[in-house]
Structures are given as structure tokens and as C-alpha cells.
Design a protein around this motif. Structure first.
Motif, PDB file in Angstrom:
ATOM      1  N   VAL A 128       6.682   2.757 -12.200  1.00 22.17           N
ATOM      2  CA  VAL A 128       7.705   2.712 -13.250  1.00 22.17           C
ATOM      3  C   VAL A 128       9.097   2.577 -12.635  1.00 22.17           C
ATOM      4  CG1 VAL A 128       8.867   4.125 -14.964  1.00 22.17           C
ATOM      5  CG2 VAL A 128       6.413   3.880 -15.042  1.00 22.17           C
ATOM      6  N   ALA A 129       9.351   3.366 -11.587  1.00 22.79           N
ATOM      7  CA  ALA A 129      10.670   3.322 -10.957  1.00 22.79           C
ATOM      8  C   ALA A 129      10.923   1.951 -10.352  1.00 22.79           C
ATOM      9  CB  ALA A 129      10.777   4.403  -9.884  1.00 22.79           C
ATOM     10  N   VAL A 130       9.934   1.422  -9.648  1.00 26.07           N
ATOM     11  CA  VAL A 130      10.107   0.115  -9.012  1.00 26.07           C
ATOM     12  C   VAL A 130      10.345  -0.946 -10.066  1.00 26.07           C
ATOM     13  CG1 VAL A 130       8.871  -1.710  -7.802  1.00 26.07           C
ATOM     14  CG2 VAL A 130       8.828   0.600  -6.920  1.00 26.07           C
ATOM     15  N   SER A 131       9.608  -0.843 -11.175  1.00 28.70           N
ATOM     16  CA  SER A 131       9.705  -1.943 -12.103  1.00 28.70           C
ATOM     17  C   SER A 131      10.926  -1.832 -12.997  1.00 28.70           C
ATOM     18  CB  SER A 131       8.394  -2.074 -12.863  1.00 28.70           C
ATOM     19  OG  SER A 131       8.437  -1.689 -14.139  1.00 28.70           O
TER      20      SER A 131
ATOM     21  N   GLN B 123       9.105  -4.404   0.417  1.00 34.09           N
ATOM     22  CA  GLN B 123       8.147  -3.332   0.723  1.00 34.09           C
ATOM     23  C   GLN B 123       8.867  -2.051   1.107  1.00 34.09           C
ATOM     24  OE1 GLN B 123       5.754  -5.268   3.724  1.00 34.09           O
ATOM     25  NE2 GLN B 123       4.088  -5.503   2.265  1.00 34.09           N
ATOM     26  N   ARG B 124       9.885  -2.195   1.951  1.00 38.42           N
ATOM     27  CA  ARG B 124      10.628  -0.998   2.368  1.00 38.42           C
ATOM     28  C   ARG B 124      11.252  -0.305   1.164  1.00 38.42           C
ATOM     29  NH1 ARG B 124      12.208  -3.625   6.886  1.00 38.42           N
ATOM     30  NH2 ARG B 124      14.070  -4.432   5.887  1.00 38.42           N
ATOM     31  N   GLN B 125      11.739  -1.115   0.225  1.00 40.82           N
ATOM     32  CA  GLN B 125      12.358  -0.548  -0.968  1.00 40.82           C
ATOM     33  C   GLN B 125      11.343   0.282  -1.765  1.00 40.82           C
ATOM     34  OE1 GLN B 125      14.139  -3.638  -3.224  1.00 40.82           O
ATOM     35  NE2 GLN B 125      15.835  -2.386  -3.910  1.00 40.82           N
ATOM     36  N   VAL B 126      10.126  -0.255  -1.887  1.00 42.09           N
ATOM     37  CA  VAL B 126       9.092   0.476  -2.622  1.00 42.09           C
ATOM     38  C   VAL B 126       8.756   1.779  -1.927  1.00 42.09           C
ATOM     39  CG1 VAL B 126       6.698   0.427  -3.374  1.00 42.09           C
ATOM     40  CG2 VAL B 126       8.114  -1.593  -3.624  1.00 42.09           C
ATOM     41  N   TRP B 127       8.656   1.732  -0.586  1.00 42.04           N
ATOM     42  CA  TRP B 127       8.299   2.957   0.142  1.00 42.04           C
ATOM     43  C   TRP B 127       9.396   4.004   0.030  1.00 42.04           C
ATOM     44  CZ3 TRP B 127       6.400  -0.823   4.332  1.00 42.04           C
ATOM     45  CH2 TRP B 127       5.046  -1.099   4.109  1.00 42.04           C
ATOM     46  N   ARG B 128      10.636   3.526   0.028  1.00 44.58           N
ATOM     47  CA  ARG B 128      11.761   4.464  -0.118  1.00 44.58           C
ATOM     48  C   ARG B 128      11.693   5.125  -1.503  1.00 44.58           C
ATOM     49  NH1 ARG B 128      15.499   7.211   0.881  1.00 44.58           N
ATOM     50  NH2 ARG B 128      17.715   7.082   0.399  1.00 44.58           N
ATOM     51  N   MET B 129      11.411   4.278  -2.501  1.00 49.12           N
ATOM     52  CA  MET B 129      11.306   4.787  -3.865  1.00 49.12           C
ATOM     53  C   MET B 129      10.178   5.797  -3.980  1.00 49.12           C
ATOM     54  SD  MET B 129      13.097   4.147  -6.493  1.00 49.12           S
ATOM     55  CE  MET B 129      13.584   2.504  -6.925  1.00 49.12           C
TER      56      MET B 129
ATOM     57  N   PRO C 205       0.839  -1.202   0.000  1.00 47.65           N
ATOM     58  CA  PRO C 205       0.000   0.000   0.000  1.00 47.65           C
ATOM     59  C   PRO C 205       0.873   1.251   0.000  1.00 47.65           C
ATOM     60  CG  PRO C 205      -0.036  -1.029   2.161  1.00 47.65           C
ATOM     61  CD  PRO C 205       0.798  -1.912   1.281  1.00 47.65           C
ATOM     62  N   LEU C 206       0.611   2.143  -0.920  1.00 48.65           N
ATOM     63  CA  LEU C 206       1.399   3.370  -0.997  1.00 48.65           C
ATOM     64  C   LEU C 206       0.743   4.469  -0.175  1.00 48.65           C
ATOM     65  CD1 LEU C 206       2.442   3.525  -4.740  1.00 48.65           C
ATOM     66  CD2 LEU C 206       3.667   2.575  -2.813  1.00 48.65           C
ATOM     67  N   ARG C 207       1.522   5.484   0.118  1.00 47.81           N
ATOM     68  CA  ARG C 207       0.978   6.598   0.902  1.00 47.81           C
ATOM     69  C   ARG C 207       0.545   7.741   0.014  1.00 47.81           C
ATOM     70  NH1 ARG C 207       6.399   6.752   3.986  1.00 47.81           N
ATOM     71  NH2 ARG C 207       6.963   5.997   1.927  1.00 47.81           N
ATOM     72  N   VAL C 208       1.128   7.836  -1.172  1.00 42.36           N
ATOM     73  CA  VAL C 208       0.722   8.912  -2.073  1.00 42.36           C
ATOM     74  C   VAL C 208      -0.583   8.526  -2.751  1.00 42.36           C
ATOM     75  CG1 VAL C 208       3.009   9.824  -2.519  1.00 42.36           C
ATOM     76  CG2 VAL C 208       2.145   7.946  -3.879  1.00 42.36           C
ATOM     77  N   ARG C 209      -1.333   9.533  -3.189  1.00 43.20           N
ATOM     78  CA  ARG C 209      -2.630   9.243  -3.763  1.00 43.20           C
ATOM     79  C   ARG C 209      -2.765   9.685  -5.220  1.00 43.20           C
ATOM     80  NH1 ARG C 209      -3.351   5.928  -0.976  1.00 43.20           N
ATOM     81  NH2 ARG C 209      -4.850   5.527   0.676  1.00 43.20           N
ATOM     82  N   SER C 210      -1.919  10.591  -5.667  1.00 36.04           N
ATOM     83  CA  SER C 210      -2.137  11.141  -7.010  1.00 36.04           C
ATOM     84  C   SER C 210      -1.732  10.122  -8.071  1.00 36.04           C
ATOM     85  CB  SER C 210      -1.353  12.438  -7.190  1.00 36.04           C
ATOM     86  OG  SER C 210      -0.030  12.160  -7.555  1.00 36.04           O
TER      87      SER C 210
END
Lengths: 121, 199
Positions: free
Chosen positions: B128-131, B165-171, B114-119
């Protein structure tokens, strides 16, 4: 100046070599991994990094403003379009059940998809 | 902070043409012109003029919907994002290489993050960055809850999943600081969702 040119040539060659090695690793991953989802790891990501390295190497050897600009443009569009392709492959692979014979250790998505037919907007 | 375009609405660089919804977006015209010149390969006045003309024609012939996608360019944030992406690509590439040659079976998993940003823009940019980084492949994006579903290659030990998950949140945070509005940055700075991540 000449020493600089030689150094840039050498660095470019090394980068080209590393990039090719990276692409080779992607191919090996394709051979080693058993199912579509794992293969997409090996097929897309190392390619992007490999391409980045190859283009950086080419840029170091060309050393010309507009050429480097074009190369940067290629990297930009590769970054933008690669994930779209890999996402679509992964998405259709998952939805057709190509998750490997061993199954998944943990699956957060399945309950959401089978929970009625409420898709995202 | 070097927020070049901090509080500038995207409309301030564009103006309407006629009475329709055709909007000339100057940054877009400039970008198309740059691409045109790069494709021809020689920066000359003729190329510049032709490029501007082609870009204007394109913008008038194919009008984009005038929505504020909330893109802000923050040079410092972009640099940090690029540096981190590069570092991450190398380090996780080593990891994937290790898994390619690792003996024995591995256990894959599909993990919800689950991401924290909404836009929409932030969601897309984070995906895109994660993938683009080896090791996480985005299977599904749920827009309503802003959740990414990742395929993690080696999930045998639980630390692996939390690491992904931590990596995604950092990204996510880096992306918001590079391209987001002030609101997005505030969103991304919130603490990560606690406990079990599956909604």
C-alpha cells in the motif's frame, strides 16, 4: 490572531492551487502515456497527492476541529483504498497483455506466471 | 524507544461475549465510535453514546475472526513513516512530471522485489505504501515468497531498476518499524538479497 487567520487562509489557498495543479498533471499524464500500465502511474498517484494537498488547503481554511478530523479520515481511507483499485487495474491489464506496443524492457513476472499453473495460494 | 504497545497482545483489550466466537475488541469499538462522531460532525454526549451503541451492535452482528494480525502501533515509527511518505510523494511526483513531458519513447519494465518481512500485514502495508508513491505501481503480490512485482516507468538505465528496489526496501523497513512486531523489525533489518533479484 487576525494575522494568523489571514496567513492560514493564504496558505490554504496556495495548497488548494497546488493540489489542483497536481490533479491537472495527472490528467496530462493520462493523455501523454500510451498504455494502461503507464497511465495508471499518472492516474492514481498524482491524484492522491493532489487530493492530500486540496484537503490540507480546505483544512487550513476551515480551521475547525471536527472538520479537520473528517478530512483526516478522508485522507486515511483514500490511502487505504486507492492502491487496491490501482492494483486491480494494473493486475488485469498485465494479465490481458496490455503492456504497451513497445513491450517491456525486463519482465520478472512472466516466467513465474507461465511456469505451469502454480498460482499463489 | 516509545513503543506504546510493545509487548501487548491484541487480546488484552478484548473480551469474549457468551460462548461463541464473538469477541468485543475495545480498540475497534473506539475507532468505530470516532468515525461515527466525525461523520455527524458535532462531538456531543448523545453522539458519543449512540456511537458506542452502534459500534457494539456492529461488532456483535459482524464478528471478525479472532486472529492476531500482528499490528503494533509505534508512534515514533508512524511519524517517521508519514514524513518519509510525504517527502517521497513530492520528490517522485517531480520525477513522474518529468517523464510526462519527456520527449521520445521510454522503456518500462516489470521488476520483482523480494521482501524480507514475512507477515501478511507487513506485506500488505508495504504494498500500500509503495503504491501510494508516484513512480511504482504494484502489479502482483506473491504471498508465498513475499515478492512484490512493480511496474517501473522508465527503466532505460539499470540504475533506475535498482533505485526502485532500494526504495521498496527502505519503505519496508519504515513500515515494519511503524506497525510491525519485534520479529518483523528484525526481519526487515536483515541485509537485502544480493545479486540478481529475479527468483
Amino acid at each position: 490572531m487576525n494575522a494568523w487567520a489571514e496567513a492560514a487562509d493564504l496558505a490554504g489557498t496556495v495548497l488548494l492551487f497546488l493540489g489542483c495543479l497536481q490533479c491537472l498533471l495527472g490528467v496530462l499524464g493520462m493523455l501523454r502515456f500510451p498504455d494502461v500500465l503507464s497511465r495508471s502511474h499518472a492516474a492514481t498517484k498524482p491524484q492522491t497527492l493532489g487530493m492530500l494537498l486540496v484537503l490540507a488547503g480546505v483544512g487550513l481554511r476551515l480551521r475547525h476541529g471536527t472538520d479537520v478530523g473528517t478530512l483526516a479520515l478522508i485522507v486515511f481511507f483514500q490511502f487505504l483504498t486507492g492502491p487496491v483499485a490501482s492494483h486491480l487495474v494494473a493486475r488485469s491489464a498485465y494479465r490481458t497483455g496490455q503492456t504497451g506496443s513497445r513491450g517491456l524492457l525486463r519482465d520478472d513476472l512472466d516466467p513465474q506466471l507461465s511456469d505451469g499453473d502454480r498460482r499463489e495460494e | 524507544m516509545s513503543n506504546l504497545f510493545r509487548d501487548r497482545s491484541p487480546y488484552s483489550w478484548s473480551f469474549r461475549v457468551g460462548r461463541g466466537r464473538r469477541v468485543l475488541d475495545l480498540p475497534l469499538v473506539g475507532w468505530l465510535t470516532v468515525i461515527w462522531i466525525l461523520l455527524w460532525g458535532t462531538p456531543s454526549w448523545a453522539n458519543l453514546v449512540n456511537g458506542v451503541l452502534v459500534a457494539l451492535c456492529l461488532c456483535l452482528a459482524f464478528p471478525l475472526p479472532a486472529v492476531d494480525i500482528g499490528l503494533r502501533l509505534r508512534p515514533l515509527g508512524i511519524l517517521r513513516l508519514a514524513a518519509y511518505l510525504l517527502y517521497d510523494m513530492f520528490s517522485s511526483s517531480v520525477e513522474v512530471t518529468r517523464q510526462i513531458f519527456a520527449k521520445g519513447p521510454y522503456h518500462a519494465a516489470v521488476v520483482a522485489v523480494p521482501l524480507r518481512v514475512r507477515s501478511d500485514l507487513m506485506l500488505t502495508a508495504t504494498a500500500v505504501a509503495v503504491s501510494n508513491v508516484p513512480g511504482g505501481s504494484v502489479i502482483e503480490v506473491r504471498r508465498s515468497t513475499a515478492t512484490l512485482f512493480l511496474h517501473v516507468l522508465d527503466a532505460a538505465n539499470p540504475g533506475e531498476i535498482e533505485g526502485a528496489q532500494r526504495q521498496v526496501w527502505r519503505m519496508e523497513e519504515l513500515v515494519a518499524r511503524a506497525f510491525g512486531t519485534a520479529e518483523d523489525i528484525a526481519d526487515a533489518a536483515r541485509p537485502v538479497p544480493e545479486g540478481d533479484s529475479s527468483p
